[in-house]
Design an enzyme around this catalytic site. Structure first.
Site, PDB file in Angstrom:
ATOM      1  N   ILE A 135     -61.484  15.784  74.822  1.00 33.21           N
ATOM      2  CA  ILE A 135     -61.188  16.306  73.475  1.00 33.21           C
ATOM      3  C   ILE A 135     -60.014  15.551  72.858  1.00 33.21           C
ATOM      4  O   ILE A 135     -59.181  16.126  72.165  1.00 33.21           O
ATOM      5  CB  ILE A 135     -60.910  17.830  73.515  1.00 33.21           C
ATOM      6  CG1 ILE A 135     -59.809  18.169  74.541  1.00 33.21           C
ATOM      7  CG2 ILE A 135     -62.183  18.605  73.804  1.00 33.21           C
ATOM      8  CD1 ILE A 135     -59.350  19.620  74.470  1.00 33.21           C
ATOM      9  N   PRO A 143     -59.736  13.561  70.254  1.00 36.52           N
ATOM     10  CA  PRO A 143     -59.510  13.704  68.808  1.00 36.52           C
ATOM     11  C   PRO A 143     -58.801  15.010  68.442  1.00 36.52           C
ATOM     12  O   PRO A 143     -57.997  15.037  67.496  1.00 36.52           O
ATOM     13  CB  PRO A 143     -60.918  13.638  68.216  1.00 36.52           C
ATOM     14  CG  PRO A 143     -61.697  12.827  69.198  1.00 36.52           C
ATOM     15  CD  PRO A 143     -61.159  13.250  70.540  1.00 36.52           C
ATOM     16  N   TYR A 144     -59.084  16.074  69.176  1.00 40.09           N
ATOM     17  CA  TYR A 144     -58.391  17.344  68.935  1.00 40.09           C
ATOM     18  C   TYR A 144     -56.897  17.196  69.219  1.00 40.09           C
ATOM     19  O   TYR A 144     -56.049  17.639  68.434  1.00 40.09           O
ATOM     20  CB  TYR A 144     -59.006  18.429  69.828  1.00 40.09           C
ATOM     21  CG  TYR A 144     -58.223  19.709  69.904  1.00 40.09           C
ATOM     22  CD1 TYR A 144     -58.248  20.634  68.867  1.00 40.09           C
ATOM     23  CD2 TYR A 144     -57.457  20.012  71.032  1.00 40.09           C
ATOM     24  CE1 TYR A 144     -57.534  21.828  68.935  1.00 40.09           C
ATOM     25  CE2 TYR A 144     -56.738  21.185  71.115  1.00 40.09           C
ATOM     26  CZ  TYR A 144     -56.779  22.089  70.064  1.00 40.09           C
ATOM     27  OH  TYR A 144     -56.058  23.264  70.148  1.00 40.09           O
ATOM     28  N   TYR A 145     -56.569  16.555  70.334  1.00 37.68           N
ATOM     29  CA  TYR A 145     -55.155  16.339  70.667  1.00 37.68           C
ATOM     30  C   TYR A 145     -54.470  15.444  69.640  1.00 37.68           C
ATOM     31  O   TYR A 145     -53.308  15.671  69.287  1.00 37.68           O
ATOM     32  CB  TYR A 145     -55.021  15.761  72.067  1.00 37.68           C
ATOM     33  CG  TYR A 145     -54.920  16.812  73.141  1.00 37.68           C
ATOM     34  CD1 TYR A 145     -53.700  17.397  73.442  1.00 37.68           C
ATOM     35  CD2 TYR A 145     -56.050  17.252  73.822  1.00 37.68           C
ATOM     36  CE1 TYR A 145     -53.596  18.380  74.407  1.00 37.68           C
ATOM     37  CE2 TYR A 145     -55.962  18.236  74.793  1.00 37.68           C
ATOM     38  CZ  TYR A 145     -54.730  18.796  75.080  1.00 37.68           C
ATOM     39  OH  TYR A 145     -54.636  19.782  76.030  1.00 37.68           O
ATOM     40  N   LYS A 172     -53.651  17.593  66.636  1.00 41.99           N
ATOM     41  CA  LYS A 172     -52.498  18.449  66.910  1.00 41.99           C
ATOM     42  C   LYS A 172     -51.195  17.633  66.930  1.00 41.99           C
ATOM     43  O   LYS A 172     -50.166  18.061  66.399  1.00 41.99           O
ATOM     44  CB  LYS A 172     -52.689  19.180  68.244  1.00 41.99           C
ATOM     45  CG  LYS A 172     -53.731  20.283  68.211  1.00 41.99           C
ATOM     46  CD  LYS A 172     -53.316  21.396  67.278  1.00 41.99           C
ATOM     47  CE  LYS A 172     -54.229  22.601  67.365  1.00 41.99           C
ATOM     48  NZ  LYS A 172     -53.856  23.648  66.376  1.00 41.99           N
TER      49      LYS A 172
END
Length: 214
Positions: free
Chosen positions: A126, A128-130, A133
């Site tokens: 994940i 891209p999520y990190y 954020k």
């Protein structure tokens, strides 16, 4: 203090909204996207506002009007693509910061992800999520807002223990959503968390004690 909970339809957001409603020191406004999401809150006597993080900054500023704090507990969710991660977890978060500034809200609490501040800690699955954020958190640190960035570990639905470990760098761990919501609540007025960021997992220290000694 009146608190706008962004992402009040999410699991942490729901718990936090009810904690704020039951606390004599706060009033709460729940921000949701749809009428059907607002209905249970309205039935419980909780103020709601309809607004969309993909909408305009003005729409979001109107949602935050007359509040003294914003908690950003929203997320695109695991069922959406990385386009929504970009639009909600990054751009939506930054727009909410801009909206808070426009609405003269000074206090902003961000729910991030453990290790988001260190690229070498990011999960490959994940990433891209990190990244979303990481850069949302960076924008918040550069803003004029009195921020707190809380980076919880893996989220569970286990009952909360009221005990946590909170520090600038923690490698892995999990925490019940209930304890994340309680940590947000206690962070709002804890000056030791102002303009601070920390990782958060279950631990042995009572929440209030852990926050006062970060």
């Amino acid at each position: 203090m009146k608190v706008l909970v962004v992402g009040a339809n999410g699991q942490i957001g729901k718990q936090l909204t009810h904690l704020l409603q039951d606390h004599e020191g706060y009033t709460v406004r729940a921000m949701v996207r749809k009428e059907e999401q607002a209905a249970p809150y309205q039935a419980a006597g909780i103020e709601c506002v309809l607004a969309n993080l993909e909408g305009s900054v003005k729409e979001l500023a109107d949602a935050a009007k007359n509040c003294q704090a914003v908690v950003f507990a929203a997320g695109s969710g695991g069922a959406t693509g990385y386009d929504k991660t970009l639009l909600i977890d990054l751009d939506g978060a930054v727009k909410m910061m801009e909206a808070a500034e426009q609405a003269s809200v000074r206090r902003f609490v961000m729910v991030s992800a453990i290790g988001a501040h260190h690229r070498e800690y990011w999960s490959e699955e994940i990433k891209p999520y990190y990244a979303a954020k990481h850069y949302a958190d960076r924008m918040l640190r550069q803003s004029s807002l009195t921020y707190t960035i809380i980076r919880p570990g893996g989220l569970t639905n286990n009952p909360g223990t009221g005990h946590i470990a909170a520090a600038e760098n923690i490698r892995g761990g999990s925490i019940p959503r209930e304890d994340v919501a309680k940590t947000i609540l206690l962070s709002l007025d804890e000056e030791n968390t102002f303009r601070r960021s920390f990782d958060l997992i279950s631990g042995d220290t009572p929440i209030s004690e852990a926050l006062s000694s970060i």
